[in-house]
Design a protein around this motif. Structure first.
Motif, PDB file in Angstrom:
ATOM      1  N   VAL A 182       0.784  -1.060   0.016  1.00 11.61           N
ATOM      2  CA  VAL A 182       0.096  -0.045   0.079  1.00 11.61           C
ATOM      3  C   VAL A 182       0.887   1.357   0.149  1.00 11.61           C
ATOM      4  O   VAL A 182       1.896   1.141   0.820  1.00 11.61           O
ATOM      5  N   GLU A 194       0.759   5.613  -0.933  1.00 11.12           N
ATOM      6  CA  GLU A 194       0.031   7.068  -1.215  1.00 11.12           C
ATOM      7  C   GLU A 194       1.037   7.830  -2.390  1.00 11.12           C
ATOM      8  O   GLU A 194       2.257   7.733  -2.179  1.00 11.12           O
ATOM      9  N   ARG A 237       1.350  11.362  -4.517  1.00 12.19           N
ATOM     10  CA  ARG A 237       0.775  12.737  -4.390  1.00 12.19           C
ATOM     11  C   ARG A 237       1.506  13.610  -5.653  1.00 12.19           C
ATOM     12  O   ARG A 237       2.835  13.419  -5.776  1.00 12.19           O
ATOM     13  N   LYS A 249      -4.230   6.660  -3.513  1.00 12.31           N
ATOM     14  CA  LYS A 249      -3.738   5.731  -2.749  1.00 12.31           C
ATOM     15  C   LYS A 249      -3.769   4.351  -3.545  1.00 12.31           C
ATOM     16  O   LYS A 249      -4.847   4.126  -4.333  1.00 12.31           O
ATOM     17  N   MET A 304      -3.048   0.368  -3.892  1.00 11.99           N
ATOM     18  CA  MET A 304      -2.904  -1.021  -2.924  1.00 11.99           C
ATOM     19  C   MET A 304      -2.678  -2.314  -4.243  1.00 11.99           C
ATOM     20  O   MET A 304      -3.355  -2.106  -5.209  1.00 11.99           O
ATOM     21  N   GLU A 362      -7.020   4.583  -5.736  1.00 11.33           N
ATOM     22  CA  GLU A 362      -8.171   5.696  -5.277  1.00 11.33           C
ATOM     23  C   GLU A 362      -7.673   7.035  -5.463  1.00 11.33           C
ATOM     24  O   GLU A 362      -6.585   7.351  -5.046  1.00 11.33           O
ATOM     25  N   ASN A 380       4.094   6.698   2.582  1.00 11.37           N
ATOM     26  CA  ASN A 380       3.461   5.873   3.417  1.00 11.37           C
ATOM     27  C   ASN A 380       3.420   4.297   2.846  1.00 11.37           C
ATOM     28  O   ASN A 380       2.026   3.713   2.665  1.00 11.37           O
ATOM     29  N   GLN A 386       3.494   0.569   3.002  1.00 11.76           N
ATOM     30  CA  GLN A 386       3.262  -0.688   3.988  1.00 11.76           C
ATOM     31  C   GLN A 386       3.314  -1.908   2.980  1.00 11.76           C
ATOM     32  O   GLN A 386       2.768  -2.015   1.982  1.00 11.76           O
ATOM     33  N   VAL A 419       0.573  -6.131   4.468  1.00 13.19           N
ATOM     34  CA  VAL A 419      -0.389  -5.790   5.419  1.00 13.19           C
ATOM     35  C   VAL A 419      -1.908  -6.556   4.949  1.00 13.19           C
ATOM     36  O   VAL A 419      -1.778  -6.796   3.659  1.00 13.19           O
ATOM     37  N   PRO A 420      -2.587  -6.809   5.674  1.00  6.75           N
ATOM     38  CA  PRO A 420      -3.853  -7.470   5.295  1.00  6.75           C
ATOM     39  C   PRO A 420      -4.918  -6.669   4.550  1.00  6.75           C
ATOM     40  O   PRO A 420      -4.899  -5.399   4.785  1.00  6.75           O
ATOM     41  N   LEU A 421      -5.123  -7.136   3.111  1.00  2.00           N
ATOM     42  CA  LEU A 421      -6.083  -6.277   2.321  1.00  2.00           C
ATOM     43  C   LEU A 421      -7.312  -7.000   2.425  1.00  2.00           C
ATOM     44  O   LEU A 421      -7.543  -8.172   2.158  1.00  2.00           O
TER      45      LEU A 421
END
Lengths: 172, 431
Positions: free
Chosen positions: B106, B108, B110, B122, B124, B134, B249, B251, B254-256
């Protein structure tokens, strides 16, 4: 004519500090910083500003709170993901610091959910440490209004922190 | 944590103290402050501007559609950084191996111009096949879901409840094995270690890398050896970039929620249409964008051309010092001239909105061509100093990586924008 160079030089650092404390994110803070001065410029086009420091502080708080509202509304749309990310970051931080960071984030989220006036009064009184009289003058309300809104804000924030703290405690 | 800390009375005070005492990094740099002062001063003389300047700039971007190229690129770059042809030294190789083995990621993104946000997203990634993005541009919210194994994509507009399904035209890096192939192709020599820096309280090693998609700066966590920040710009000159893409940010693993990764149309959405995307390897839109750039740049091709270059043309088109209406008119007039589409200069806002999507697709395809061609071909841009119309000067050439032809042949694009096929041995290297 407003001397914007002097105003940005004199008050820019305080505006930045006010915003960054609340949003804790550089890019968001940069946006809020510029937007704050632009909002101040619009205000100054129609009125005479007697206290730039107070005006900019209030605008900065307001824009930062707007930013927090947008942020948490956006995060709400991705709740499962954020929850997972939250768990992941908690595991890698020292326990005490992670918990404090989490509480700060909970407070920011709770501020974003407060009524606008309550949130602004809380930020100006508690984080910016302005007097009740100054906040009342700035917001053009009575000191009693300020005291009432502050009381309500604190009550709601304590409820939120208490609930979140209880949940965190039960997870461990 | 002690009982005292769980007391809500003390907890609120403690958290407020922590926020009040939290370290605050340095604010905007001197250049940004000066730019802000200039804008504020200019507004002193335009007392009746109805719209706030940054909201207005975002409106301009939406209406032109050029932002679409950057939206597209933000996603593609994320993918390339995850799985792609990033240059490496040993630490990079280890980092890429970890990335390649990641089940989920994951981050972000910009996109900014002069410190002002143009859009954010964002991203994923689930396994090697699924990507969900998104994207937010002003008040606009767009969701893209891609499955690269099946070469299909779904676009959703939550505000209007519209959906589009798209089949990709090319089989570019669709198969998981290609990730390994790309990592093997990592170019040891092009990663430059710049030193160590702290990012978000983490000790990181900073690298500079070059890639056809743009100039990369990477900050890699010293403990995890995974990236914590990636910045991509269209120009290596630190002072010059018009557009910067920043990814933060990150990651990993991580669980999605797997229900986020589906091409099913959500309930309540209306399917607008299904379409077959244009070939990413078709240079048509790249040439249109290149020509438009040259026309805006005094008839000279850009010094370099990467995936961010189309979006960077905003620097020629948008003049933030102009009042609102004049600024919009200026923008449209310049774009119409650059694209040799005079009819665009006098459209209503509504008409412009429709054409904006078309222009956005052109710019996005022009940018994606750079990504696609660098995966399948040896890509060389040689347009620095070449003038539009110079039929004997080469602007760019590309040759398939795995061609059996002897001699190896390349497609060559000249300054008057005609193409020829020539032996690779006869062609110049990059600028």
């Amino acid at each position: 004519v407003v001397d914007w160079q002097a105003i940005v030089d004199e008050h820019g650092p305080a505006v930045w500090r006010t915003i960054y404390r609340l949003v804790s994110h550089r890019e968001d803070a940069l946006d809020c910083y510029q937007e704050s001065f632009l909002q101040a410029s619009r205000y100054a086009q129609t009125r005479t500003v007697s206290n730039w420091a107070a005006l900019l502080k209030q605008i900065a708080c307001s824009r930062a709170l707007d930013c927090l509202r947008r942020r948490y509304q956006s995060m709400a749309r991705m709740a499962p993901l954020e929850a997972a990310a939250h768990l992941a970051t908690r595991e890698v931080s020292p326990a005490g610091r992670a918990e404090l960071n989490e509480s700060m984030d909970q407070l920011r989220r709770a501020l974003a959910e407060l009524p606008t006036q309550h949130a602004e009064v809380f930020c100006l009184r508690e984080i910016e440490v302005m007097s009740t009289a100054d906040v009342a003058a700035l917001l053009k309300v009575t000191p009693d209004d300020v005291a009432t809104w502050l009381h309500r804000a604190k009550r709601k924030l304590r409820q939120t922190l208490s609930a979140e703290g209880y949940q965190s405690g039960t997870e461990r | 944590m002690t009982e005292d800390h769980h007391n809500p009375e003390n907890m609120l005070e403690r958290v407020v103290d922590a926020i009040r005492d939290a370290p605050v990094p340095a604010g905007p740099d001197a250049e940004s402050r000066q730019r802000l002062v200039a804008i504020l001063a200019s507004r002193e003389h335009v007392a009746s501007q109805p719209e706030e300047i940054y909201a207005r700039r975002r409106t301009v971007m939406r209406r032109t559609g050029i932002a679409a190229s950057l939206l597209a690129i933000a996603g593609v770059i994320g993918w390339l950084v995850m799985f792609g042809d990033s240059p490496s030294r040993s630490a990079f190789a280890h980092m890429l191996q970890q990335i390649n083995e990641a089940r989920t990621a994951v981050f972000e993104t910009r996109v900014t111009r002069n410190d002002s946000e143009m859009m954010r997203s964002k991203t994923m990634l689930l396994g090697s096949d699924w990507v969900r993005e998104e994207m937010f541009e002003g008040d606009n919210h767009t969701i893209h879901v891609h499955n690269r194994k099946d070469r299909k994509g779904l676009t959703l507009l939550p505000t209007t409840r519209k959906a589009w399904l798209r089949t990709m035209a090319d089989d570019l890096a669709q198969q998981p094995k290609n990730m390994i192939v790309l990592i093997r192709e990592v170019r040891e020599s092009s990663a430059e270690r710049l030193g160590t820096e702290q990012v978000d309280g983490k000790d990181t090693t900073k690298y500079r890398c070059e890639h056809p998609s743009g100039h990369y700066l990477l900050w890699v966590d010293a403990k995890t050896n995974l990236p914590v920040k990636v910045v991509v710009s269209e120009s290596r000159d630190d002072a010059a970039p018009a557009v910067i893409v920043t990814m933060t940010n990150f990651q990993w693993n991580v669980p999605l929620d797997e229900s986020l990764f589906t091409l099913d149309i959500p309930a309540g959405y209306e399917l607008e249409k299904e379409q077959i995307g244009e070939s990413a390897l078709d240079p048509k839109n790249f040439i249109i964008v290149l020509k438009a750039y040259a026309r805006l740049n005094g008839g000279v091709f850009p010094d370099e051309f990467n995936a961010l270059t189309p979006g960077s043309m905003i620097k020629f088109l948008d003049d933030p010092t102009l009042p609102d209406e004049a600024r919009m008119a200026n923008y449209r007039r310049k774009l119409a001239e650059a694209m040799e589409r005079p009819e665009l200069a006098n459209l209503t806002d509504e008409e412009w909105g429709k054409h904006g999507s078309e222009i956005g697709r052109t710019f996005a395809q022009g940018a994606v061509f750079l990504q696609a061609i660098s995966l399948t071909s040896d890509w060389h841009y040689t347009g620095k100093g070449v003038k539009l119309g110079e039929a004997d000067k080469i602007v760019a050439w590309w040759a398939p990586k795995e061609a059996d032809d002897q001699p190896r042949m390349a497609t060559v694009l000249y300054g008057d924008l005609h193409t020829e096929t020539k032996p690779v041995e006869s062609l110049p290297p990059n600028n």
